[in-house]
Motif scaffolding. Sequence first.
Motif, PDB file in Angstrom:
ATOM      1  N   UNK A   1      16.350  42.618  90.587  1.00  0.00           N
ATOM      2  CA  UNK A   1      17.789  42.420  90.725  1.00  0.00           C
ATOM      3  C   UNK A   1      18.131  42.065  92.164  1.00  0.00           C
ATOM      4  N   UNK A   2      18.902  40.995  92.338  1.00  0.00           N
ATOM      5  CA  UNK A   2      19.289  40.554  93.675  1.00  0.00           C
ATOM      6  C   UNK A   2      18.363  39.515  94.279  1.00  0.00           C
ATOM      7  N   UNK A   3      17.203  39.294  93.650  1.00  0.00           N
ATOM      8  CA  UNK A   3      16.275  38.288  94.183  1.00  0.00           C
ATOM      9  C   UNK A   3      16.868  36.893  94.037  1.00  0.00           C
ATOM     10  N   UNK A   4      16.614  36.042  95.006  1.00  0.00           N
ATOM     11  CA  UNK A   4      17.105  34.664  95.031  1.00  0.00           C
ATOM     12  C   UNK A   4      15.940  33.711  95.263  1.00  0.00           C
ATOM     13  N   UNK A   5      16.150  32.424  95.029  1.00  0.00           N
ATOM     14  CA  UNK A   5      15.105  31.458  95.396  1.00  0.00           C
ATOM     15  C   UNK A   5      14.718  31.563  96.875  1.00  0.00           C
ATOM     16  N   UNK A   6      15.708  31.850  97.727  1.00  0.00           N
ATOM     17  CA  UNK A   6      15.424  31.996  99.158  1.00  0.00           C
ATOM     18  C   UNK A   6      14.517  33.206  99.400  1.00  0.00           C
ATOM     19  N   UNK A   7      14.720  34.254  98.653  1.00  0.00           N
ATOM     20  CA  UNK A   7      13.855  35.435  98.752  1.00  0.00           C
ATOM     21  C   UNK A   7      12.405  35.068  98.444  1.00  0.00           C
ATOM     22  N   UNK A   8      12.192  34.304  97.364  1.00  0.00           N
ATOM     23  CA  UNK A   8      10.826  33.960  96.964  1.00  0.00           C
ATOM     24  C   UNK A   8      10.185  32.990  97.956  1.00  0.00           C
ATOM     25  N   UNK A   9      10.993  32.163  98.595  1.00  0.00           N
ATOM     26  CA  UNK A   9      10.450  31.290  99.636  1.00  0.00           C
ATOM     27  C   UNK A   9       9.901  32.125 100.787  1.00  0.00           C
TER      28      UNK A   9
END
Length: 291
Positions: free
Chosen positions: A255-263
């Motif tokens: 919850x709260x994860x974004x594409x920017x987080x995974x980058x």
Amino acid sequence: TVHGSLGDDAQSAWLKKVIGKCKEKASFYYLSIRKHEKNEPTMLKVPLTQTMHLKEESKGSPFYLLLVALNNNSTSTQLLEMVETVHGNLGNDAKSIWLTGDDKEGDTPFYWLLCALRNNSTSTDLLKMVDTVHGNLKGDASTAWLKERKAGGDKGATPFYWLLGALNNNSTSTKLLEMVETVHGSLGDDAQSAWLTDRNAEDDKGATPFYWLLAALSNNRTSTRLLEMVQTVHESLGNDAQSAWLTERKAEEWKGATPFYWLLAALTSNTQSTTDLMKMVETVHESLGDD
């Protein structure tokens, strides 16, 4: 066995679209339903005089239900071989039948084929079938890949969404990534919206195809080709880039994860060359503005 016995009528049998509220003899339709419910090829042995009541709406065709069955048992070689056989016999109707499904639900045989691929993302035969159908779509490719499901927990999901789900499940597959690249190139002006489609499901709400692309990169962080795909998509997003990178997953898990987080997850976990990843981080950072 039934397919082989139909002879010249096989094509029309598979393509018959069921519409209207009535009681009609629809033996082939009923056989497919039994297969869908039980996931057992032996359930095809049903008397050919069965009837059923139908609602005031299109409920697809026998071919549509065959693909639903394939999704429910995506590892079945027997089911996939049946799909391949029927597809090969469709001739000029091959394109239209893949796009004809349940009007109320909004799903199509093509939709269920991609769902099956997501469920069995290591299957080279399933991916080959997807590639074959994509080649038949030609000018209708964008319509086919971006047709959204209208109801249920998967409301908003598209075949393209499930393709990226498959890539996330098998992020080291070069063939899957090639399929993503091919489809992206065929979408034209619709590519931007294709990457931002949200699926209305509790477990994945907020996760877009773009989200799954970055999740795949975090799983295969040394892939130069995956990173190049991220760069390509980023450039195609235009004014939507900012919101695309910051859209949060709303499910309890991640919850709260974004594409920017995974980058950034890909960057921090990469023990090899980080130069290109760092450049991508800098590019995205600049595009975020005040956010």
